[in-house]
Motif scaffolding. Structure first.
Motif, PDB file in Angstrom:
ATOM      1  N   LYS A 114      91.547 131.696  63.280  1.00  0.00           N
ATOM      2  CA  LYS A 114      91.512 130.418  64.006  1.00  0.00           C
ATOM      3  C   LYS A 114      92.194 130.492  65.386  1.00  0.00           C
ATOM      4  O   LYS A 114      93.180 129.773  65.641  1.00  0.00           O
ATOM      5  CB  LYS A 114      92.139 129.311  63.166  1.00  0.00           C
ATOM      6  N   PRO A 115      91.674 131.314  66.271  1.00  0.00           N
ATOM      7  CA  PRO A 115      92.304 131.424  67.598  1.00  0.00           C
ATOM      8  C   PRO A 115      92.334 130.105  68.360  1.00  0.00           C
ATOM      9  O   PRO A 115      93.273 129.849  69.133  1.00  0.00           O
ATOM     10  CB  PRO A 115      91.435 132.464  68.318  1.00  0.00           C
ATOM     11  N   GLU A 116      91.329 129.255  68.124  1.00  0.00           N
ATOM     12  CA  GLU A 116      91.318 127.961  68.817  1.00  0.00           C
ATOM     13  C   GLU A 116      92.538 127.124  68.464  1.00  0.00           C
ATOM     14  O   GLU A 116      93.064 126.367  69.292  1.00  0.00           O
ATOM     15  CB  GLU A 116      90.017 127.194  68.504  1.00  0.00           C
ATOM     16  N   LYS A 117      93.021 127.268  67.203  1.00  0.00           N
ATOM     17  CA  LYS A 117      94.207 126.523  66.779  1.00  0.00           C
ATOM     18  C   LYS A 117      95.473 127.075  67.443  1.00  0.00           C
ATOM     19  O   LYS A 117      96.426 126.328  67.696  1.00  0.00           O
ATOM     20  CB  LYS A 117      94.349 126.580  65.255  1.00  0.00           C
ATOM     21  N   ILE A 118      95.480 128.365  67.697  1.00  0.00           N
ATOM     22  CA  ILE A 118      96.619 128.963  68.397  1.00  0.00           C
ATOM     23  C   ILE A 118      96.737 128.351  69.783  1.00  0.00           C
ATOM     24  O   ILE A 118      97.808 127.882  70.190  1.00  0.00           O
ATOM     25  CB  ILE A 118      96.454 130.496  68.491  1.00  0.00           C
ATOM     26  N   PHE A 119      95.619 128.329  70.508  1.00  0.00           N
ATOM     27  CA  PHE A 119      95.641 127.834  71.886  1.00  0.00           C
ATOM     28  C   PHE A 119      95.864 126.326  71.964  1.00  0.00           C
ATOM     29  O   PHE A 119      96.379 125.824  72.965  1.00  0.00           O
ATOM     30  CB  PHE A 119      94.345 128.220  72.600  1.00  0.00           C
ATOM     31  N   GLU A 120      95.513 125.586  70.902  1.00  0.00           N
ATOM     32  CA  GLU A 120      95.750 124.143  70.883  1.00  0.00           C
ATOM     33  C   GLU A 120      97.235 123.804  70.780  1.00  0.00           C
ATOM     34  O   GLU A 120      97.676 122.756  71.239  1.00  0.00           O
ATOM     35  CB  GLU A 120      95.024 123.503  69.691  1.00  0.00           C
ATOM     36  N   GLN A 121      98.000 124.704  70.153  1.00  0.00           N
ATOM     37  CA  GLN A 121      99.366 124.370  69.776  1.00  0.00           C
ATOM     38  C   GLN A 121     100.441 124.959  70.679  1.00  0.00           C
ATOM     39  O   GLN A 121     101.622 124.656  70.490  1.00  0.00           O
ATOM     40  CB  GLN A 121      99.623 124.823  68.328  1.00  0.00           C
ATOM     41  N   CYS A 122     100.049 125.783  71.651  1.00  0.00           N
ATOM     42  CA  CYS A 122     101.065 126.439  72.468  1.00  0.00           C
ATOM     43  C   CYS A 122     100.482 126.936  73.782  1.00  0.00           C
ATOM     44  O   CYS A 122      99.268 126.963  73.974  1.00  0.00           O
ATOM     45  CB  CYS A 122     101.664 127.622  71.707  1.00  0.00           C
ATOM     46  N   THR A 123     101.377 127.318  74.661  1.00  0.00           N
ATOM     47  CA  THR A 123     101.020 128.082  75.846  1.00  0.00           C
ATOM     48  C   THR A 123     101.253 129.545  75.514  1.00  0.00           C
ATOM     49  O   THR A 123     102.319 129.902  74.987  1.00  0.00           O
ATOM     50  CB  THR A 123     101.902 127.681  77.050  1.00  0.00           C
ATOM     51  N   VAL A 124     100.288 130.389  75.778  1.00  0.00           N
ATOM     52  CA  VAL A 124     100.442 131.822  75.524  1.00  0.00           C
ATOM     53  C   VAL A 124     101.035 132.476  76.771  1.00  0.00           C
ATOM     54  O   VAL A 124     100.502 132.338  77.874  1.00  0.00           O
ATOM     55  CB  VAL A 124      99.099 132.475  75.148  1.00  0.00           C
ATOM     56  N   ALA A 125     102.155 133.159  76.582  1.00  0.00           N
ATOM     57  CA  ALA A 125     102.805 133.888  77.668  1.00  0.00           C
ATOM     58  C   ALA A 125     102.611 135.371  77.415  1.00  0.00           C
ATOM     59  O   ALA A 125     103.066 135.896  76.392  1.00  0.00           O
ATOM     60  CB  ALA A 125     104.290 133.535  77.719  1.00  0.00           C
ATOM     61  N   VAL A 126     101.912 136.044  78.315  1.00  0.00           N
ATOM     62  CA  VAL A 126     101.520 137.430  78.067  1.00  0.00           C
ATOM     63  C   VAL A 126     102.231 138.381  79.020  1.00  0.00           C
ATOM     64  O   VAL A 126     102.337 138.136  80.213  1.00  0.00           O
ATOM     65  CB  VAL A 126      99.980 137.597  78.158  1.00  0.00           C
ATOM     66  N   ALA A 127     102.739 139.462  78.441  1.00  0.00           N
ATOM     67  CA  ALA A 127     103.418 140.505  79.212  1.00  0.00           C
ATOM     68  C   ALA A 127     102.514 141.727  79.304  1.00  0.00           C
ATOM     69  O   ALA A 127     101.821 142.076  78.350  1.00  0.00           O
ATOM     70  CB  ALA A 127     104.736 140.885  78.537  1.00  0.00           C
TER      71      ALA A 127
END
Length: 200
Positions: A114-127
């Motif tokens: 459920k990647p869509e649920k990940i993006f709904e619930q947070c801001t992704v900070a990528v290194a």
């Protein structure tokens, strides 16, 4: 900041420290993975071993905290579900949650549960990670923004060419991992006999 942390290394802590500084976070919560679903890794370090290794460093930094929210679960855990649990503890109208990951994880995040649920619930900070150019990362970020209306930001971190798999292999071969991770973690690995080659 989720991960297998099998074992934790300096790269993990540098990313966490830089994220805290650049994003002005109140704290960074380390969440060691429960059952490892996507990675084929050495299973000699169980959930509590990985938790205890993290604790050796996390407990020394007031900006860091540690959660057993995944390793105490009997069933397979997924980031989408963990974020939903965190949202109950840290309501959306009071807290902003950043999910800190490396470019290697971002590269296949759409294959997660459920990647869509990940993006709904947070801001992704990528290194950034070795092997991923700025062009690669920006292209992937744009794809995910178009697919999920994802809120993704980048963290600038120095490249530290170290990985958990490299540390496991070095321990197995009897080589030193000093300066690749904290001395307290090395001591824990040696005392527990983790990652060492099986003796006939």
């Amino acid at each position: 900041m989720g991960g297998t942390f099998n074992p934790p290394h300096l790269g993990h802590f540098v990313i966490a420290e830089q994220a805290a500084e650049q994003l002005d976070l109140c704290r960074v919560l380390f969440i060691p993975t429960g059952r490892i679903v996507y990675k084929n890794t050495d299973k000699s370090a169980g959930g509590w071993d990985r938790y205890n290794m993290l604790d050796k460093v996390v407990s020394k930094n007031p900006m860091f905290d540690l959660s057993d929210i995944e390793i105490t679960q009997d069933e397979t855990t997924y980031t989408a579900n963990t974020l939903a649990k965190l949202r109950k503890i840290y309501p959306n109208n009071e807290y902003e949650i950043y999910f800190i990951i490396g470019a290697d994880s971002l590269d296949y995040i759409e294959k997660w549960y459920k990647p869509e649920k990940i993006f709904e619930q947070c801001t992704v900070a990528v290194a950034g990670r070795t092997g991923f150019t700025d062009e690669n990362m920006n292209e992937k970020i744009n794809i995910l923004r178009n697919m999920y209306s994802a809120d993704i930001i980048r963290i600038d971190v120095p490249f530290i060419d170290v990985s958990s798999s490299m540390l496991r292999e070095r321990v197995k071969e009897g080589k030193s991992i000093r300066y690749f991770t904290d001395d307290s973690i090395i001591e824990y690995i040696l005392n527990k006999g983790l990652y060492q080659a099986c003796k006939n």
